[in-house]
Design a protein around this motif. Structure first.
Motif, PDB file in Angstrom:
ATOM      1  N   VAL A  87       0.579  -1.166  -0.392  1.00 35.26           N
ATOM      2  CA  VAL A  87      -0.513  -0.056  -0.022  1.00 35.26           C
ATOM      3  C   VAL A  87       0.595   1.097   0.037  1.00 35.26           C
ATOM      4  CG1 VAL A  87      -1.626   1.131   1.764  1.00 35.26           C
ATOM      5  CG2 VAL A  87      -1.729  -0.836   1.313  1.00 35.26           C
ATOM      6  N   ALA A  88       1.790   1.510   0.973  1.00 36.82           N
ATOM      7  CA  ALA A  88       2.667   2.895   1.133  1.00 36.82           C
ATOM      8  C   ALA A  88       3.416   2.716  -0.589  1.00 36.82           C
ATOM      9  CB  ALA A  88       3.951   2.273   1.964  1.00 36.82           C
ATOM     10  N   TYR A  89       4.009   1.980  -1.220  1.00 43.04           N
ATOM     11  CA  TYR A  89       4.603   1.860  -2.233  1.00 43.04           C
ATOM     12  C   TYR A  89       3.535   2.152  -2.841  1.00 43.04           C
ATOM     13  CZ  TYR A  89       6.285   0.155  -6.703  1.00 43.04           C
ATOM     14  OH  TYR A  89       7.066   0.220  -8.304  1.00 43.04           O
ATOM     15  N   VAL A  90       2.310   1.474  -3.412  1.00 47.02           N
ATOM     16  CA  VAL A  90       1.490   2.007  -4.645  1.00 47.02           C
ATOM     17  C   VAL A  90       1.272   4.209  -4.235  1.00 47.02           C
ATOM     18  CG1 VAL A  90      -0.979   2.319  -4.916  1.00 47.02           C
ATOM     19  CG2 VAL A  90      -0.080   0.271  -5.153  1.00 47.02           C
ATOM     20  N   LEU A  91       1.048   4.011  -2.799  1.00 52.91           N
ATOM     21  CA  LEU A  91       0.338   5.179  -2.307  1.00 52.91           C
ATOM     22  C   LEU A  91       1.858   6.646  -2.634  1.00 52.91           C
ATOM     23  CD1 LEU A  91      -1.140   5.087   0.744  1.00 52.91           C
ATOM     24  CD2 LEU A  91      -2.149   5.731  -1.016  1.00 52.91           C
ATOM     25  N   THR A  92       3.110   5.959  -2.359  1.00 52.91           N
ATOM     26  CA  THR A  92       4.341   7.116  -3.069  1.00 52.91           C
ATOM     27  C   THR A  92       4.202   6.771  -4.495  1.00 52.91           C
ATOM     28  OG1 THR A  92       5.479   5.396  -1.374  1.00 52.91           O
ATOM     29  CG2 THR A  92       6.838   6.830  -2.962  1.00 52.91           C
ATOM     30  N   GLU A  93       3.923   6.004  -5.478  1.00 50.67           N
ATOM     31  CA  GLU A  93       3.697   6.231  -6.818  1.00 50.67           C
ATOM     32  C   GLU A  93       3.489   7.322  -7.548  1.00 50.67           C
ATOM     33  OE1 GLU A  93       2.302   2.370  -9.453  1.00 50.67           O
ATOM     34  OE2 GLU A  93       4.055   2.676 -10.725  1.00 50.67           O
ATOM     35  N   GLN A  94       1.535   7.042  -6.568  1.00 52.63           N
ATOM     36  CA  GLN A  94       0.636   7.822  -6.974  1.00 52.63           C
ATOM     37  C   GLN A  94       1.381   9.469  -6.994  1.00 52.63           C
ATOM     38  OE1 GLN A  94      -2.717   5.263  -4.546  1.00 52.63           O
ATOM     39  NE2 GLN A  94      -3.562   7.072  -6.001  1.00 52.63           N
ATOM     40  N   ALA A  95       1.671   9.024  -5.892  1.00 53.41           N
ATOM     41  CA  ALA A  95       2.367  10.731  -5.105  1.00 53.41           C
ATOM     42  C   ALA A  95       3.815  11.123  -6.446  1.00 53.41           C
ATOM     43  CB  ALA A  95       3.164  10.965  -3.642  1.00 53.41           C
ATOM     44  N   GLU A  96       4.210  10.618  -6.387  1.00 52.86           N
ATOM     45  CA  GLU A  96       5.517  11.131  -7.614  1.00 52.86           C
ATOM     46  C   GLU A  96       4.283  11.149  -9.183  1.00 52.86           C
ATOM     47  OE1 GLU A  96       8.328  10.718  -7.235  1.00 52.86           O
ATOM     48  OE2 GLU A  96       8.159  11.128  -4.704  1.00 52.86           O
ATOM     49  N   LEU A  97       3.271  10.092  -9.195  1.00 51.25           N
ATOM     50  CA  LEU A  97       2.893  10.746 -10.444  1.00 51.25           C
ATOM     51  C   LEU A  97       1.835  11.618 -10.661  1.00 51.25           C
ATOM     52  CD1 LEU A  97       1.175   7.044 -11.458  1.00 51.25           C
ATOM     53  CD2 LEU A  97       3.097   8.032 -12.796  1.00 51.25           C
ATOM     54  N   VAL A  98       1.633  11.740  -8.910  1.00 48.90           N
ATOM     55  CA  VAL A  98       1.375  13.748  -9.283  1.00 48.90           C
ATOM     56  C   VAL A  98       1.889  14.707  -9.359  1.00 48.90           C
ATOM     57  CG1 VAL A  98      -0.405  15.026  -7.616  1.00 48.90           C
ATOM     58  CG2 VAL A  98      -0.833  12.235  -7.859  1.00 48.90           C
ATOM     59  N   LYS A  99       2.918  14.724  -8.792  1.00 50.94           N
ATOM     60  CA  LYS A  99       4.248  15.625  -8.781  1.00 50.94           C
ATOM     61  C   LYS A  99       4.694  16.332 -10.356  1.00 50.94           C
ATOM     62  CE  LYS A  99       5.752  14.339  -4.410  1.00 50.94           C
ATOM     63  NZ  LYS A  99       7.553  14.124  -3.464  1.00 50.94           N
ATOM     64  N   GLU A 100       4.352  15.010 -10.958  1.00 51.99           N
ATOM     65  CA  GLU A 100       4.957  15.222 -13.115  1.00 51.99           C
ATOM     66  C   GLU A 100       3.455  15.987 -13.385  1.00 51.99           C
ATOM     67  OE1 GLU A 100       5.984  11.134 -14.283  1.00 51.99           O
ATOM     68  OE2 GLU A 100       6.953  10.875 -12.763  1.00 51.99           O
ATOM     69  N   LYS A 101       3.104  15.413 -13.137  1.00 57.17           N
ATOM     70  CA  LYS A 101       1.412  16.209 -13.655  1.00 57.17           C
ATOM     71  C   LYS A 101       1.694  17.342 -13.119  1.00 57.17           C
ATOM     72  CE  LYS A 101      -3.035  15.623 -15.520  1.00 57.17           C
ATOM     73  NZ  LYS A 101      -2.976  15.398 -17.192  1.00 57.17           N
ATOM     74  N   ILE A 102       1.440  17.752 -11.618  1.00 55.77           N
ATOM     75  CA  ILE A 102       1.837  19.078 -11.410  1.00 55.77           C
ATOM     76  C   ILE A 102       3.363  20.291 -11.988  1.00 55.77           C
ATOM     77  CG2 ILE A 102       2.593  20.672  -9.562  1.00 55.77           C
ATOM     78  CD1 ILE A 102       1.060  19.030  -7.384  1.00 55.77           C
ATOM     79  N   ASN A 103       4.056  19.534 -12.459  1.00 56.46           N
ATOM     80  CA  ASN A 103       5.163  19.742 -13.081  1.00 56.46           C
ATOM     81  C   ASN A 103       4.730  20.035 -14.410  1.00 56.46           C
ATOM     82  OD1 ASN A 103       6.986  19.744 -10.754  1.00 56.46           O
ATOM     83  ND2 ASN A 103       8.397  17.896 -11.071  1.00 56.46           N
ATOM     84  N   ALA A 104       3.913  19.231 -15.475  1.00 58.03           N
ATOM     85  CA  ALA A 104       3.579  19.368 -16.324  1.00 58.03           C
ATOM     86  C   ALA A 104       2.749  20.328 -16.982  1.00 58.03           C
ATOM     87  CB  ALA A 104       2.802  17.573 -16.829  1.00 58.03           C
ATOM     88  N   LEU A 105       1.266  20.806 -15.733  1.00 57.68           N
ATOM     89  CA  LEU A 105       0.587  21.648 -15.683  1.00 57.68           C
ATOM     90  C   LEU A 105       1.426  22.776 -15.655  1.00 57.68           C
ATOM     91  CD1 LEU A 105      -2.495  20.142 -13.612  1.00 57.68           C
ATOM     92  CD2 LEU A 105      -2.043  20.516 -16.465  1.00 57.68           C
TER      93      LEU A 105
END
Length: 267
Positions: A87-105
């Motif tokens: 679960v921690a791995y999934v949430l960490t991965e999602q956090a990284e993906l969200v950061k990438e989305k923020i950077n892209a925006l």
């Protein structure tokens, strides 16, 4: 008719889960059909039931869908969520993906502001040139500003000769050569040295790649190079440092070749 009292504690109907997660019953039914999110249980009356683990899995699916992943990609990225580490791995991965989305925006917002500024500076209604700027911005090319300094002959040549990939590769080569040449200058290496001559060959290869051997484009290239006062600060400094050195290095390089390919060109 079955009521909620027959639903085991900790479970939800498809409608309840859809409401909690701000999605639709149809979406959940589709995810079930595609094997993305299968209900964990079934009630006595045959209703398909979801638990909180399913909710976490759905959150993972919806997050990746929002971030632009296809359903096939999502299916391949889902893990079992059986342990706290998973679960921690999934949430960490999602956090990284969200950061990438923020950077892209953030980059998209910067690009829009940059395009607005560039168009204001051009001060003419040239939609073809605007389109060129937008295309370069779209591919995150930091040299979009180059377009406004090219005359129509150069722009037509670029449109006919380069696509986004090859154009970006050439500009990256230019950037690396500026940095490599600046390093030679800073180290005090002579233009006649073997190292400098290797760099001179790279410069001429780049010019040849850009022109396709059409030396009639050289006057336009020289004119562009002389417009440095309106370049970005970073590129103006790099190119100015390279200009004098590479000019001397190319003279030596052409002498070694036994001919000057720029001879006869009206600069």
């Amino acid at each position: 008719m079955e009521n909620n009292k027959t639903i085991p504690n900790g479970y939800m109907t498809v409608g309840e889960l859809a409401k909690k997660m701000n999605t639709t019953v149809r979406t959940l039914q589709y995810y079930d059909k595609e094997g993305l999110l299968t209900p964990s249980a079934e009630s006595e009356g045959g209703r398909r039931l979801y638990n909180h683990k399913d909710m976490i899995r759905l959150h993972q699916i919806l997050s990746m869908k929002y971030l632009g992943f296809s359903l096939d990609d999502i299916k391949n990225r889902l893990i079992s969520l059986e342990t706290p580490d998973e679960v921690a791995y999934v949430l960490t991965e999602q956090a990284e993906l969200v950061k990438e989305k923020i950077n892209a925006l953030s980059e998209a917002l910067s690009a829009i502001e940059a395009l607005k500024n560039e168009i204001a500076q051009i001060q003419t209604v040239d939609f073809e040139k605007y389109a060129d700027i937008i295309r370069l911005l779209q591919f995150k090319n930091e040299c979009y500003w180059v377009v406004k300094h090219f005359d129509e002959k150069l722009m037509e040549h670029i449109r006919n000769r380069f696509d986004e990939q090859s154009g970006t590769a050439l500009i990256n080569t230019w950037k690396l050569l500026c940095e490599e040449t600046a390093l030679l200058v800073q180290k005090g290496i002579e233009p006649e040295s073997e190292q400098s001559q290797a760099v001179a060959k790279k410069w001429w290869d780049m010019v040849t790649e850009f022109t396709g051997g059409d030396m009639s484009l050289l006057p336009q290239i020289m004119k562009f190079n002389e417009s440095k006062e309106s370049w970005s600060e970073e590129w103006r400094q790099k190119q100015a440092l390279a200009d004098g050195f590479i000019g001397k290095a190319l003279e030596v390089y052409f002498n070694t070749l036994g001919y000057n390919p720029m001879e006869g060109v009206n600069l």
